[in-house]
Design an enzyme around this catalytic site. Sequence first.
Site, mmCIF file in Angstrom:
data_model
loop_
_atom_site.group_PDB
_atom_site.id
_atom_site.type_symbol
_atom_site.label_atom_id
_atom_site.label_comp_id
_atom_site.label_asym_id
_atom_site.label_seq_id
_atom_site.Cartn_x
_atom_site.Cartn_y
_atom_site.Cartn_z
ATOM 1 N N ARG A 21 7.379 12.569 -13.646
ATOM 2 C CA ARG A 21 6.813 12.230 -14.957
ATOM 3 C C ARG A 21 6.110 13.454 -15.563
ATOM 4 O O ARG A 21 5.837 13.496 -16.745
ATOM 5 C CB ARG A 21 5.809 11.082 -14.824
ATOM 6 C CG ARG A 21 6.417 9.748 -14.405
ATOM 7 C CD ARG A 21 5.366 8.664 -14.487
ATOM 8 N NE ARG A 21 5.721 7.436 -13.784
ATOM 9 C CZ ARG A 21 6.356 6.407 -14.342
ATOM 10 N NH1 ARG A 21 6.711 6.461 -15.595
ATOM 11 N NH2 ARG A 21 6.627 5.319 -13.634
ATOM 12 N N PHE B 273 20.840 8.578 -18.457
ATOM 13 C CA PHE B 273 19.589 8.398 -17.719
ATOM 14 C C PHE B 273 18.706 9.623 -17.926
ATOM 15 O O PHE B 273 19.078 10.744 -17.575
ATOM 16 C CB PHE B 273 19.851 8.184 -16.223
ATOM 17 C CG PHE B 273 18.569 7.941 -15.484
ATOM 18 C CD1 PHE B 273 18.033 6.662 -15.430
ATOM 19 C CD2 PHE B 273 17.873 8.990 -14.896
ATOM 20 C CE1 PHE B 273 16.819 6.436 -14.793
ATOM 21 C CE2 PHE B 273 16.653 8.772 -14.259
ATOM 22 C CZ PHE B 273 16.131 7.495 -14.212
ATOM 23 N N ASP C 123 14.708 0.989 -25.100
ATOM 24 C CA ASP C 123 16.049 0.890 -24.527
ATOM 25 C C ASP C 123 16.684 -0.409 -25.051
ATOM 26 O O ASP C 123 17.170 -0.455 -26.181
ATOM 27 C CB ASP C 123 15.860 0.907 -23.001
ATOM 28 C CG ASP C 123 17.142 1.103 -22.244
ATOM 29 O OD1 ASP C 123 18.213 1.041 -22.847
ATOM 30 O OD2 ASP C 123 17.085 1.304 -21.016
ATOM 31 N N GLU D 194 5.049 4.364 -27.304
ATOM 32 C CA GLU D 194 5.981 4.196 -26.183
ATOM 33 C C GLU D 194 6.694 5.505 -25.888
ATOM 34 O O GLU D 194 6.830 6.360 -26.772
ATOM 35 C CB GLU D 194 7.038 3.145 -26.547
ATOM 36 C CG GLU D 194 6.743 1.759 -26.035
ATOM 37 C CD GLU D 194 6.999 1.587 -24.536
ATOM 38 O OE1 GLU D 194 6.989 2.579 -23.776
ATOM 39 O OE2 GLU D 194 7.200 0.435 -24.125
ATOM 40 N N ASP D 195 7.183 5.639 -24.670
ATOM 41 C CA ASP D 195 8.013 6.801 -24.352
ATOM 42 C C ASP D 195 9.464 6.568 -24.754
ATOM 43 O O ASP D 195 10.119 7.449 -25.290
ATOM 44 C CB ASP D 195 7.915 7.172 -22.864
ATOM 45 C CG ASP D 195 8.208 5.986 -21.951
ATOM 46 O OD1 ASP D 195 8.118 4.823 -22.407
ATOM 47 O OD2 ASP D 195 8.516 6.208 -20.770
#
Length: 180
Positions: A165, A152, A103, A99-100
């Site tokens: 990205r 963010f 959260d 995963e990046d």
Amino acid sequence: MLVDHHTEILITAEQIRQRTRELAQEISGEYEGKDLHLICVLKGGVVFLVDLMRELTVPHSVDFMATSSYGSSTESSGVVRILKDLDEPIAGRNVLIVEDIIDTGHTLDYLTRILRERNPSSLRICTLLDKRERREVDIPVDYVGFDIANKFVYGYGLDLDQLYRNLPFVAVFKPGPYGT
Ligand code: PRP
């Protein structure tokens, strides 16, 4: 333009390279002689996946999944749906989800629950970024690149309105003086 007055670099390309190499060494050591099967969660995880793969020294296969939260925000619903399922079965395989970012944890909570039902030999998680402050569901994470604060972030796979990205670093959005 890739970098403007809104962009503040949080994690540099060199830091990402270095940490990815370390994680890949650790993973390669632990999966030596095992059948390693990487599952990438689209789209954000793809940039990290590709760089991680190139640093791994053990043979491995790869498959992709795409998920989306119902409604506008994962935190409000906690309900995730599958947009694209895996191409191959995972029964008996050593699965590592790549995963990046984690959260709230809802995406991985859901994914690990449905993947476990498919009887992999093992199921672990590797994420580049971990925003622990935001966690709503407890998820055991096996490999973490960087713990980050609740800001963010975008770049290196993560989007800002579906763009950027491709940035080689992780950036923090910095609003301009007049909300520009
Ligand atoms: C991001 C990220 C995870 C998820 C984590 O994907 O790649 O899959 O959010 O959030 P959670 O822990 O709160 O569930 P996103 O929905 O932004 O999609 P994308 O990767 O296609 O940009």
